[in-house]
Motif scaffolding. Structure first.
Motif, PDB file in Angstrom:
ATOM      1  N   ALA A 187       6.316   4.818  17.869  1.00 60.65           N
ATOM      2  CA  ALA A 187       6.525   5.931  16.942  1.00 60.65           C
ATOM      3  C   ALA A 187       6.007   5.609  15.547  1.00 60.65           C
ATOM      4  CB  ALA A 187       8.019   6.254  16.873  1.00 60.65           C
ATOM      5  N   ARG A 188       6.051   4.326  15.180  1.00 64.96           N
ATOM      6  CA  ARG A 188       5.777   3.930  13.802  1.00 64.96           C
ATOM      7  C   ARG A 188       4.311   3.607  13.524  1.00 64.96           C
ATOM      8  NH1 ARG A 188       8.144  -1.580  10.967  1.00 64.96           N
ATOM      9  NH2 ARG A 188       7.538  -1.064   8.839  1.00 64.96           N
ATOM     10  N   ALA A 189       3.592   3.143  14.528  1.00 68.13           N
ATOM     11  CA  ALA A 189       2.220   2.659  14.313  1.00 68.13           C
ATOM     12  C   ALA A 189       1.371   3.724  13.637  1.00 68.13           C
ATOM     13  CB  ALA A 189       1.599   2.257  15.638  1.00 68.13           C
ATOM     14  N   ARG A 190       0.600   3.301  12.652  1.00 73.59           N
ATOM     15  CA  ARG A 190      -0.239   4.261  11.949  1.00 73.59           C
ATOM     16  C   ARG A 190      -1.669   3.735  11.864  1.00 73.59           C
ATOM     17  NH1 ARG A 190      -0.228   2.587   6.387  1.00 73.59           N
ATOM     18  NH2 ARG A 190       1.337   1.000   5.990  1.00 73.59           N
ATOM     19  N   THR A 191      -2.515   4.566  11.345  1.00 70.66           N
ATOM     20  CA  THR A 191      -3.931   4.211  11.247  1.00 70.66           C
ATOM     21  C   THR A 191      -4.092   2.906  10.473  1.00 70.66           C
ATOM     22  OG1 THR A 191      -4.398   6.562  11.158  1.00 70.66           O
ATOM     23  CG2 THR A 191      -6.185   5.068  10.504  1.00 70.66           C
ATOM     24  N   THR A 192      -4.982   2.057  10.972  1.00 75.97           N
ATOM     25  CA  THR A 192      -5.239   0.804  10.278  1.00 75.97           C
ATOM     26  C   THR A 192      -5.897   1.095   8.931  1.00 75.97           C
ATOM     27  OG1 THR A 192      -5.632  -0.206  12.417  1.00 75.97           O
ATOM     28  CG2 THR A 192      -6.325  -1.458  10.494  1.00 75.97           C
ATOM     29  N   ASN A 193      -5.281   0.581   7.876  1.00 73.28           N
ATOM     30  CA  ASN A 193      -5.793   0.853   6.541  1.00 73.28           C
ATOM     31  C   ASN A 193      -5.763  -0.445   5.740  1.00 73.28           C
ATOM     32  OD1 ASN A 193      -6.648   2.063   4.200  1.00 73.28           O
ATOM     33  ND2 ASN A 193      -4.612   2.823   3.641  1.00 73.28           N
ATOM     34  N   SER A 281       1.399  -7.379   9.011  1.00 75.98           N
ATOM     35  CA  SER A 281       2.780  -6.877   9.041  1.00 75.98           C
ATOM     36  C   SER A 281       2.776  -5.375   9.327  1.00 75.98           C
ATOM     37  CB  SER A 281       3.486  -7.166   7.723  1.00 75.98           C
ATOM     38  OG  SER A 281       2.824  -6.512   6.655  1.00 75.98           O
ATOM     39  N   PRO A 282       3.852  -4.861   9.923  1.00 79.27           N
ATOM     40  CA  PRO A 282       3.872  -3.440  10.285  1.00 79.27           C
ATOM     41  C   PRO A 282       3.600  -2.497   9.117  1.00 79.27           C
ATOM     42  CG  PRO A 282       5.659  -4.587  11.386  1.00 79.27           C
ATOM     43  CD  PRO A 282       5.035  -5.581  10.445  1.00 79.27           C
ATOM     44  N   ASP A 283       4.005  -2.892   7.894  1.00 74.84           N
ATOM     45  CA  ASP A 283       3.735  -2.012   6.742  1.00 74.84           C
ATOM     46  C   ASP A 283       2.355  -2.262   6.134  1.00 74.84           C
ATOM     47  OD1 ASP A 283       3.990  -4.392   5.405  1.00 74.84           O
ATOM     48  OD2 ASP A 283       5.731  -3.800   4.202  1.00 74.84           O
ATOM     49  N   GLN A 284       1.590  -3.162   6.749  1.00 76.05           N
ATOM     50  CA  GLN A 284       0.211  -3.467   6.344  1.00 76.05           C
ATOM     51  C   GLN A 284       0.114  -3.988   4.911  1.00 76.05           C
ATOM     52  OE1 GLN A 284      -2.595  -0.387   7.489  1.00 76.05           O
ATOM     53  NE2 GLN A 284      -1.602  -0.077   9.453  1.00 76.05           N
ATOM     54  N   SER A 285       1.179  -4.646   4.432  1.00 69.64           N
ATOM     55  CA  SER A 285       1.160  -5.196   3.076  1.00 69.64           C
ATOM     56  C   SER A 285       0.881  -6.694   3.067  1.00 69.64           C
ATOM     57  CB  SER A 285       2.492  -4.930   2.371  1.00 69.64           C
ATOM     58  OG  SER A 285       3.526  -5.669   2.997  1.00 69.64           O
TER      59      SER A 285
END
Lengths: 543, 122
Positions: A187-193, A281-285
């Motif tokens: 549900a959480r995965a989002r576009t790689t940015n 990390s899941p939040d891509q930070s």
């Protein structure tokens, strides 16, 4: 003819296995990608819910899907163009992958690290999995109970390994198809940015810490071009590396990079071409992982990335520990966006450590002098620049109780005409025994690497007479770098790599690492075995 | 064909296959050493206890007592702190054939009589 017959047989076995799976005991994960359906659907039929037999009841890492695809191509007669194979691995790694939280504990497998696997629960699992694979290889998969059983059946039919019911039961419970982590990630995965600027810290055994920044530019379809600039904390030397990476499932960074040609032919040249495996990390930070190279991937930067902030950010320090009662300790703090004026009160090293003065500062580096009280509390403490904190970055100690060698278990290898030598860099790390007064307990305090110039390195070959030359195995340099002998003695040797740290009026501290120096290849009972990381791979009948 | 076998990952035992086995030890007779631990290495492919043992003439010799790997001992409760320098131990096992002060460990008894559970597999 034999090859064709074998391929046909394997295909039949595989197709039979695919048809045989009922998969009805547990909901599958539907496959929606037209290419996967077109290329795999002949054997892995699609049901009314969109589930493909076997595939819909499995999840794994990019390496897992890559390996499965290779097996289908080489032994089951599947034909795929390279772009098709890449597309399928990308799709399955996202739709039937692992959640980041599931992948992180086994990242050492993708990072090609020799790892102490102390999590093997019992002899059943040990014999069923870990005698051949590392355990992470098994835990890189999530399967339904039916699928774990089918895997065991495949091992029985192809490799003559009897299925172990207890191992199947363990894996079904420990690595199930459906998990809360996967549900949440789906549900959480989002576009790689990940495009843009990143702050980088890295360390390399024998070379110390590095800091710098990386520029990531999108190159389409979850692929990226990278350029990283690193500066050595130890000597100020710089490295520039350029590369390209793919991000699978929005978090699994896999890439390759290389440095500017340095003209250094040494195997441990920091400009060497390297593979990259990082966990975003899941939040891509943030991201962390390893850039590695070498015949046995024995060289590698441990790397951490983080997104820059609009505020000043502390990134790393040049020292890991300070002694109680010491004065005017000069320390360098590396970071990003430090202001033009820095006051001692901007820095906080905790109670008992006083910032005597700020010697100099730039936007990326502060030099300060510190006094440590004689009664300062021992142990690790945070270091802060205003609101930017490095947790546990500094240790305060009153004495060094022992040294350990990193790595404490190691492997190197002799070379031959077809295989380069496998090297090993060692490093001595200082420790204090902590409040419980015992050595090697969890409360011990790591004080950081020992100054290489104060350590003496030597080798001891097991069962060998003291004083006998060890040159037939190899040599270890004053900086702890082991080079195997150029002549392959065609035997394996167990060796201690020994670091000795002299002390005033006390016995020297001695640390030892257990190193096995192996042949690159050997023949046993008519079969040839090749070393790969810390394993021997059966390469088929000896030529 | 070579790739076929490679991809099957038909592997022989991992790190254990890369070093010595029992062959270096005389497995026909056990000996027992009593002494004081000088160091303990919780490592792979073997854990090693270094122990000072006094011989019949009163001379101290440092022995290396080898156990199975840290990977195998950890599930049995071992840690790198299980044996400490200064511990008094009685270690029973097989001596090295070449006469070097090395032993393959079959049994370890602490000074308080407690027996440490060891895995004698190689």
């Amino acid at each position: 003819m034999v090859r064709s017959a074998l391929s046909l047989f394997c295909c039949l076995v595989s197709c039979t296995a695919a048809f045989a799976q009922p998969g009805a005991s547990e909901a599958g994960i539907p496959v929606t990608d037209p290419l996967v359906i077109a290329k795999c659907g002949a054997c892995h039929t699609v049901d009314q819910q969109g589930n493909m037999q076997r595939i819909s009841w499995e999840r794994t890492t990019p390496e897992g899907w890559q390996e499965a695809l290779k097996r289908m191509i080489l032994s089951d007669g599947v034909t795929l163009a390279p772009p098709e194979a890449r597309s399928i691995v990308k799709y399955l790694s996202a739709s039937h992958g692992l959640a980041p939280e599931e992948a992180k504990p086994i990242m050492y497998d993708a990072e090609r690290r020799i790892h102490h696997e102390t999590n093997i629960p019992n002899d059943h699992v040990d014999h069923a999995c870990a005698r051949c694979h590392n355990f992470a290889h098994a835990l890189a998969w999530r399967r339904s109970p039916d699928e774990w059983k089918q895997l065991a059946d495949m091992h029985a039919s192809r490799l003559k390994l009897s299925p172990d019911a207890e191992a199947i039961a363990f894996l079904s419970k420990a690595a199930p198809l459906h998990t809360p982590e996967w549900d949440a990630w789906s549900a959480r995965a989002r576009t790689t940015n990940i495009a843009g600027r990143w702050l980088v810290t890295a360390s390399l055994l024998g070379h110390g810490k590095y800091f710098g920044e990386m520029q990531v530019d999108a190159a389409g379809d979850d692929e990226f071009n990278t350029t990283v600039h690193l500066t050595s904390v130890n000597d100020g030397s710089t490295i520039v590396r350029s590369g390209r990476s793919v991000v699978y499932g929005s978090y699994a960074w896999r890439g390759r990079s290389k440095g500017n040609p340095s003209g250094d032919p040494a195997a441990n040249d920091v400009a060497s071409d390297a593979r990259e495996a990082l966990w975003i990390s899941p939040d891509q930070s943030t991201a962390e992982g390893r850039w590695f190279w070498g015949q046995y991937q024995e060289f590698g930067f441990d790397v951490k990335l983080r997104r820059p902030s609009s505020d000043p950010t502390l990134v790393t320090l040049d020292r890991s520990s300070l002694k109680t009662g010491s004065e005017a300790n000069r320390i360098r703090l590396m970071g990003d966006r430090f202001p033009g004026q820095v006051a001692p009160t901007d820095l906080d090293f905790g109670s008992g450590v006083k910032v005597r003065r700020v010697v100099s500062s730039t936007s990326s580096e502060i030099v300060a002098e510190l006094d440590v009280a004689a009664d300062a509390t021992l142990g690790k403490r945070d270091v802060a620049f205003r609101h930017s904190v490095l947790p546990g970055a500094m240790a305060i100690y009153d004495r060094v109780d022992y040294i350990k060698i990193a790595p404490d278990s190691a492997m190197a290898a002799f070379g031959d005409q077809a295989h380069g030598r496998g090297y090993q860099q060692f490093e001595a790390v200082a420790y204090q025994r902590g409040p419980d007064g015992k050595l090697h307990t969890p409360d011990d305090v790591e004080l950081g690497p020992v100054d290489p110039s104060s350590v003496t390195w030597s080798l001891e070959v097991f069962y060998s007479s003291p004083g006998k030359s060890t040159d037939f195995v190899g040599k270890i340099s004053p900086s702890g770098f082991f080079t195997p002998a150029s002549d392959n003695p065609k035997a394996n040797f167990d060796v201690w790599a020994v670091a000795t740290l002299p002390r005033e009026k006390e016995r020297p501290l001695v640390g030892k690492a257990y190193m096995v120096v192996t042949v690159p290849i050997y023949t046993l009972n008519g079969r040839q075995y090749i070393r790969d990381l810390d394993r021997w791979i059966d390469n088929g009948p000896a030529q | 064909m070579r790739n076929f076998f490679l991809l099957l990952f038909l592997l022989i035992p991992g790190i254990a296959g890369a070093h010595h086995g029992y062959a270096a030890f005389d497995t026909t007779a056990e000996v027992t050493l009593k002494g004081t631990v000088t160091d303990f290495h919780f490592t792979n492919p073997h854990c090693v206890i270094e122990i000072d043992v006094k011989d019949d003439k009163g001379e101290v010799r440092n022995w290396k007592a080898e156990l199975t790997s840290a990977n195998h001992l950890a599930p049995k409760g071992w840690t790198e702190a299980s044996v400490q320098p200064g511990d008094e131990l009685a270690i029973t096992g097989y001596r090295a054939k070449n006469g070097s002060p090395s032993l393959w460990v079959n049994k370890i008894r602490m000074a308080n009589g407690e027996e440490l559970k060891v895995d004698t597999s190689n």
